[in-house]
Write a protein that holds these residues in place. Structure first.
Motif, PDB file in Angstrom:
ATOM      1  N   LEU A 134      81.940  20.690  26.433  1.00 44.64           N
ATOM      2  CA  LEU A 134      83.247  21.277  26.466  1.00 44.64           C
ATOM      3  C   LEU A 134      83.750  20.683  27.755  1.00 44.64           C
ATOM      4  O   LEU A 134      83.049  20.755  28.760  1.00 44.64           O
ATOM      5  N   ILE A 135      84.836  20.005  27.636  1.00 47.55           N
ATOM      6  CA  ILE A 135      85.558  19.502  29.025  1.00 47.55           C
ATOM      7  C   ILE A 135      86.607  20.532  29.335  1.00 47.55           C
ATOM      8  O   ILE A 135      87.671  20.833  28.634  1.00 47.55           O
ATOM      9  N   LEU A 136      86.671  21.379  30.493  1.00 53.01           N
ATOM     10  CA  LEU A 136      87.652  22.160  31.056  1.00 53.01           C
ATOM     11  C   LEU A 136      88.299  21.452  32.000  1.00 53.01           C
ATOM     12  O   LEU A 136      87.613  21.086  33.022  1.00 53.01           O
ATOM     13  N   VAL A 137      89.604  21.484  32.140  1.00 51.34           N
ATOM     14  CA  VAL A 137      90.548  20.907  33.243  1.00 51.34           C
ATOM     15  C   VAL A 137      91.146  22.248  33.701  1.00 51.34           C
ATOM     16  O   VAL A 137      92.059  22.838  33.149  1.00 51.34           O
ATOM     17  N   ILE A 138      90.727  22.423  34.973  1.00 51.66           N
ATOM     18  CA  ILE A 138      91.266  23.629  35.610  1.00 51.66           C
ATOM     19  C   ILE A 138      92.198  23.380  36.763  1.00 51.66           C
ATOM     20  O   ILE A 138      92.119  22.863  37.750  1.00 51.66           O
ATOM     21  N   GLY A 139      93.487  23.605  36.335  1.00 49.47           N
ATOM     22  CA  GLY A 139      94.561  23.367  37.449  1.00 49.47           C
ATOM     23  C   GLY A 139      95.388  24.605  37.528  1.00 49.47           C
ATOM     24  O   GLY A 139      95.225  25.679  37.308  1.00 49.47           O
ATOM     25  N   THR A 140      97.000  24.316  37.081  1.00 49.68           N
ATOM     26  CA  THR A 140      97.845  25.223  37.175  1.00 49.68           C
ATOM     27  C   THR A 140      97.381  26.411  35.953  1.00 49.68           C
ATOM     28  O   THR A 140      97.446  27.453  36.051  1.00 49.68           O
ATOM     29  N   GLY A 141      97.077  25.532  34.823  1.00 46.61           N
ATOM     30  CA  GLY A 141      96.535  26.290  33.741  1.00 46.61           C
ATOM     31  C   GLY A 141      95.178  25.774  33.489  1.00 46.61           C
ATOM     32  O   GLY A 141      94.539  25.239  34.224  1.00 46.61           O
ATOM     33  N   ILE A 142      94.650  26.204  32.091  1.00 42.40           N
ATOM     34  CA  ILE A 142      93.436  25.699  31.789  1.00 42.40           C
ATOM     35  C   ILE A 142      93.222  25.242  30.380  1.00 42.40           C
ATOM     36  O   ILE A 142      93.761  25.950  29.406  1.00 42.40           O
ATOM     37  N   ALA A 143      92.867  24.038  30.113  1.00 43.56           N
ATOM     38  CA  ALA A 143      93.039  23.725  28.539  1.00 43.56           C
ATOM     39  C   ALA A 143      91.547  22.791  28.664  1.00 43.56           C
ATOM     40  O   ALA A 143      90.962  22.565  29.592  1.00 43.56           O
ATOM     41  N   GLY A 144      90.818  22.746  27.494  1.00 42.57           N
ATOM     42  CA  GLY A 144      89.653  22.291  27.082  1.00 42.57           C
ATOM     43  C   GLY A 144      89.895  21.148  26.068  1.00 42.57           C
ATOM     44  O   GLY A 144      91.012  21.212  25.303  1.00 42.57           O
ATOM     45  N   ALA A 145      88.653  20.130  25.944  1.00 40.62           N
ATOM     46  CA  ALA A 145      88.713  19.382  24.951  1.00 40.62           C
ATOM     47  C   ALA A 145      87.373  19.384  24.608  1.00 40.62           C
ATOM     48  O   ALA A 145      86.452  19.764  25.440  1.00 40.62           O
ATOM     49  N   ILE A 146      86.963  19.458  23.037  1.00 43.65           N
ATOM     50  CA  ILE A 146      85.713  19.878  22.572  1.00 43.65           C
ATOM     51  C   ILE A 146      85.006  18.772  21.800  1.00 43.65           C
ATOM     52  O   ILE A 146      85.910  18.308  20.950  1.00 43.65           O
ATOM     53  N   LEU A 147      83.993  18.285  22.009  1.00 44.82           N
ATOM     54  CA  LEU A 147      83.172  17.481  21.340  1.00 44.82           C
ATOM     55  C   LEU A 147      81.976  18.129  20.599  1.00 44.82           C
ATOM     56  O   LEU A 147      81.309  18.760  21.108  1.00 44.82           O
ATOM     57  N   CYS A 148      81.967  17.954  19.153  1.00 43.16           N
ATOM     58  CA  CYS A 148      81.168  18.531  18.432  1.00 43.16           C
ATOM     59  C   CYS A 148      80.410  17.568  17.370  1.00 43.16           C
ATOM     60  O   CYS A 148      81.090  16.781  17.155  1.00 43.16           O
ATOM     61  N   ASP A 149      79.002  17.555  17.713  1.00 44.65           N
ATOM     62  CA  ASP A 149      78.186  16.591  16.878  1.00 44.65           C
ATOM     63  C   ASP A 149      78.810  15.052  17.155  1.00 44.65           C
ATOM     64  O   ASP A 149      78.963  14.265  16.457  1.00 44.65           O
ATOM     65  N   GLY A 150      79.606  14.999  18.433  1.00 45.65           N
ATOM     66  CA  GLY A 150      79.810  13.662  18.907  1.00 45.65           C
ATOM     67  C   GLY A 150      81.220  13.220  18.575  1.00 45.65           C
ATOM     68  O   GLY A 150      81.681  12.114  18.867  1.00 45.65           O
ATOM     69  N   LYS A 151      81.848  14.057  17.849  1.00 48.13           N
ATOM     70  CA  LYS A 151      83.523  13.901  17.743  1.00 48.13           C
ATOM     71  C   LYS A 151      84.320  14.761  18.384  1.00 48.13           C
ATOM     72  O   LYS A 151      84.206  16.078  18.346  1.00 48.13           O
TER      73      LYS A 151
END
Lengths: 313, 313
Positions: free
Chosen positions: B139-156
């Motif tokens: 889980l990549i969380l980018v925490i700034g003005t808002g918050i959004a994530g990028a999610i890798l499952c099983d390498g994708k």
């Protein structure tokens, strides 16, 4: 003789067994001589006990069905499962830790064993043959004694090293504001247990609590409301985090039908903002999804192919 | 002349621009002449305004860098993004709906445009080149003005039709027991805003609130506690549902370092039962991850290859 897979779906209370005929990969499946036996619970040694029972039942099925050849065995278990290694890592309901199901059973039976997580295998079956066929972003929730999920993202079932789908143990806000695990409010087992605790009157299952709620019983209404809110909270988490488009509901509680689906969809809607709303469908393969999924997997391990069967009703 | 990608990372407040040289696919990247400009906010017409500004800035960069050829343009935006169609479906902060970024910019610039969600592109960069290289469940969380994530499952990296990763808008229990969206408590923007609302004293940003909390300021301690609890709740949801093993923290708030990482890990631990515990790492590509990710994508669309650059520090 027809070639079949003998499939076992080991649950927290019962283990189901059935001969699976037909070619699951072509959507033609027959489940023959479906039986239900108590799961032998033996604390930390439940893995050994379950395997011993599977060996006994395999001998019984072989004797009872001289017209069939058992070409492979499918086994599904709950908890944390390492499918590739064939190990039941952990089950909170059944008690084992790192039990080598595949190795134990292949040695005892002399047959290839297709082993997996019960809900993952049910998900695999629903995904390939059932309610979610053709969908890409799916949450399958099986709501029974406990709750577990199988998750499809971009058309692939995710594993998370065996840890994906344990949504029943994700935290949700409880009725008193504290955080509790989702299945402690949302499962069929919890609904019946909580009603007994609150009223002092034991009920056989969640079905009776739902009927009491519909009839205006205050305790039943509160407990059913809590269950809907807990299930909706976790579904909304999946929609927010994963973009889930389809929710497949299975397990005993899903038999409640519109009494479950309608308030659930309404509550999920309240918990979403700009997200797209999921559709809700009933699991198509019913209670046999786990058996069929494990047969799919067992068949892929065995050399032969299943004899033609008839399409399941 | 060296071949470069001019990359734009459009945020809720600023847009960053930089020339990306080197071969991102081999981990060698140079960001040259990084600039920051205010994002032109224009309500429902912000898409048009942002594209007009990108066209202006591309002309300025071309004039200022006669030694470089701009072979492609990378653009990342926040919100819901259909990467394949090149459309910004929706941004709550920026106001557009279904704006065709790729078509608009390719027509205006005459260059291939690599377009994607800001955090997905940052995730793509961190996944291939950065903190999560080699990991499978992230889980990549980018925490700034808002918050959004990028999610890798099983390498994708999962897309969910453009709706995956909107974890900042997932519900969490708020301090008064009501449910609120996660970024309303956990984002850097929310931390600063809430401190101003509670005390009547405006602060420049979350950094000052964290410093005040460390110095014993009661309001700051409470707001920081709420932020940690909100972030931890959402991380624990991902661990429970997906089996997330690695959490990458990026964005302005991640600069808080141990003041963030340590209480966050402790709180996540309290919210898990039998699940494996994730590791926490700081985003490796820093604030330029989005630019680099969009350059990765833009480069894949353009015929040439980037000239050799030096590995980013």
């Amino acid at each position: 003789m027809l070639d079949a897979v003998l499939a076992f779906d080991v649950g927290g209370t019962d283990m189901k067994v059935g001969m699976i005929l037909g070619d699951p990969s072509h959507g033609e499946v027959e489940v023959r001589d479906l039986q239900r036996h108590p799961t032998p619970l033996d604390g930390a040694r439940s893995g050994e006990s379950v395997c011993a029972r599977i060996v006994e039942l395999t001998a019984e099925y072989r004797a009872a069905h001289p017209e069939l050849t058992i070409g492979a065995v499918g086994v599904t278990v709950p908890g944390i499962v390492d499918e590739d290694a064939g190990i039941g890592i952990y089950s909170s309901n059944l008690g084992w830790r790192d039990f080598p199901f595949t190795a134990t059973l292949e040695q005892a039976l002399g047959l290839p064993v297709g082993f997996g997580h019960d809900v993952s295998m049910a998900g695999e079956a629903e995904f390939h043959l059932g309610a979610a066929a053709g969908e890409k972003d799916v949450l399958i929730l099986v709501i029974g004694t406990g709750i577990a999920g199988a998750i499809l993202c971009d058309g692939k079932r995710i594993a998370g090293g065996g840890y994906a789908g344990e949504i029943g143990h994700a935290m949700v806000p409880g009725p008193d504001g504290s955080l509790v695990i989702m299945e402690s409010l949302g499962s069929a087992g919890a609904i019946a247990r909580r009603y007994g605790e609150v009223t002092g009157e034991a009920v056989p299952g969640a079905r009776e609590v739902i009927a009491l709620a519909a009839a205006g019983d205050v305790a039943a209404k509160t407990i059913w409301h809590d269950a809907i809110h807990a299930l909706a909270f976790s579904i909304a988490q999946c929609v927010s985090i994963l973009g889930t488009e389809t929710v497949v509901l299975g397990g005993g509680l899903s038999m409640a039908g519109p009494a479950l689906f309608e308030p659930l969809a309404a509550r999920v809607d309240e918990l979403l903002t700009f997200h797209r709303r999921p559709g809700y469908v009933h699991a198509a393969l019913g209670e046999n999804a786990g058996l069929i999924g494990s047969a799919l997997k067992a068949r892929s391990l065995s050399a032969g192919s299943l004899a033609p069967g008839k399409k399941q009703a």
